[in-house]
Design an enzyme around this catalytic site. Structure first.
Site, PDB file in Angstrom:
ATOM      1  N   SER A 254      -1.971   2.232  -4.689  1.00 13.28           N
ATOM      2  CA  SER A 254      -1.177   2.539  -3.497  1.00 13.28           C
ATOM      3  C   SER A 254      -0.808   1.272  -2.741  1.00 13.28           C
ATOM      4  O   SER A 254       0.305   1.157  -2.200  1.00 13.28           O
ATOM      5  CB  SER A 254      -1.952   3.492  -2.576  1.00 13.28           C
ATOM      6  OG  SER A 254      -3.122   2.871  -2.070  1.00 13.28           O
ATOM      7  N   LYS A 255      -1.710   0.297  -2.721  1.00 17.76           N
ATOM      8  CA  LYS A 255      -1.421  -0.987  -2.062  1.00 17.76           C
ATOM      9  C   LYS A 255      -0.325  -1.731  -2.816  1.00 17.76           C
ATOM     10  O   LYS A 255       0.560  -2.349  -2.205  1.00 17.76           O
ATOM     11  CB  LYS A 255      -2.687  -1.837  -1.981  1.00 17.76           C
ATOM     12  CG  LYS A 255      -3.764  -1.289  -1.048  1.00 17.76           C
ATOM     13  CD  LYS A 255      -4.967  -2.206  -1.034  1.00 17.76           C
ATOM     14  CE  LYS A 255      -6.008  -1.759  -0.013  1.00 17.76           C
ATOM     15  NZ  LYS A 255      -6.622  -0.465  -0.375  1.00 17.76           N
TER      16      LYS A 255
END
Length: 288
Positions: free
Chosen positions: A30-31
């Site tokens: 997600s980062k």
């Protein structure tokens, strides 16, 4: 995770693509997607000042990220803070030297300067013992225009029964007398010495120099290992393993017994290799 991303041949654009890589789960993926979409991450601005200061501290010799974070927690906010009161921040001798010569040690060393230092070291070595060899390694041997530090292999032809024992210490004292060697950063022994040296001229910059003692019969694999780079060394070790050998800086070994994870259970038998080319030939790697 960082290595998997670095070596991936295509740009990662989605979380599902990221999760297919080794070491990357939902949180990291997600980062990655946020950085791909926005060019940054929401936590970066929040910590940018702290991260920059910690990064600066990591440039000090002997200071890693853990110690750098501890210095921040202790109240240091700049290199000037550390320089003003190194005792308060518990900097040891080497770290204080790293701070004193911070700017010098951050700079790349021009190839011409490495060449001159090498010639000066060779002159001193030959006066100590005509059979003593000092070889410049790392990026210099790879033909790069500059180096982050200087690595010297110190060895001696043992055909007369004498090896390199005690030679690094003798060489260091000879270089001290010529104004080249200034600070030893580790204990002096026949295996390795980390040090600070410079050209013997007014205003010369301090440089990180490693002296690596190598037995003469281990010179060929040591030349490969200390020439690098690390990606090439990793590829050579992997090729050796696929062919049933094990390769490290001390030699090429056959008849290795490995466990299920590929770790060596037995040392094996060292293959006689008199030159680097011998090792390349054994591994069917083109020599050039």
């Amino acid at each position: 995770a960082a290595s998997a991303l670095r070596n991936h041949p295509f740009l990662i654009r989605t979380a599902s693509e990221a999760r297919k890589l080794h070491g990357i789960g939902g949180s990291i993926s997600s980062k990655i997607v946020e950085i791909v979409k926005t060019g940054t991450h929401r936590r970066v601005p929040m910590n940018s000042k702290q991260e920059k200061v910690i990064s600066d501290f990591c440039g000090i010799y002997g200071v890693g990220r853990t110690i750098a974070a501890q210095l921040w927690d202790a109240g240091a906010r700049s290199l000037g803070d550390l320089d003003a009161d190194p005792i308060r921040f518990n900097l040891d001798k080497n770290q204080q030297l790293g701070l004193r010569y911070y700017q010098d040690l951050q700079e790349r060393i021009p190839r011409d300067e490495v060449t001159v230092i090498h010639q000066l070291v060779l002159e001193s070595a030959r006066k100590i013992d005509p059979k003593l060899q000092v070889l410049a390694m790392g990026s210099h041997r790879r033909g790069q225009h500059s180096s982050s530090d200087i690595d010297f292999i110190v060895t001696r032809d043992t055909s007369d029964g004498i090896d390199h024992t005690g030679m690094i210490k003798k060489l260091w004292h000879a270089l001290e007398a010529r104004g080249i060697a200034h600070h030893n950063l580790t204990e002096m022994n026949d295996c390795m010495l980390h040090a600070l040296c410079s050209l013997p001229v007014e205003g010369a910059k301090m440089r990180r120099v490693d002296f690596l003692g190598v037995p003469f019969d281990e010179l060929p694999p040591a030349l490969i290992y200390f020439t690098g780079n690390r990606y090439f060394n990793r590829s050579m070790r992997l090729k050796a393993r696929h062919l049933g050998y094990r390769l490290n800086q001390r030699g090429l070994y056959k008849d290795i017994c490995l466990d299920r994870n590929g770790a060596a259970i037995t040392e094996g038998t060292r293959v006689e290799c008199r030159t680097e080319k011998d090792i390349f030939d054994k591994l069917s790697v083109p020599w050039r």
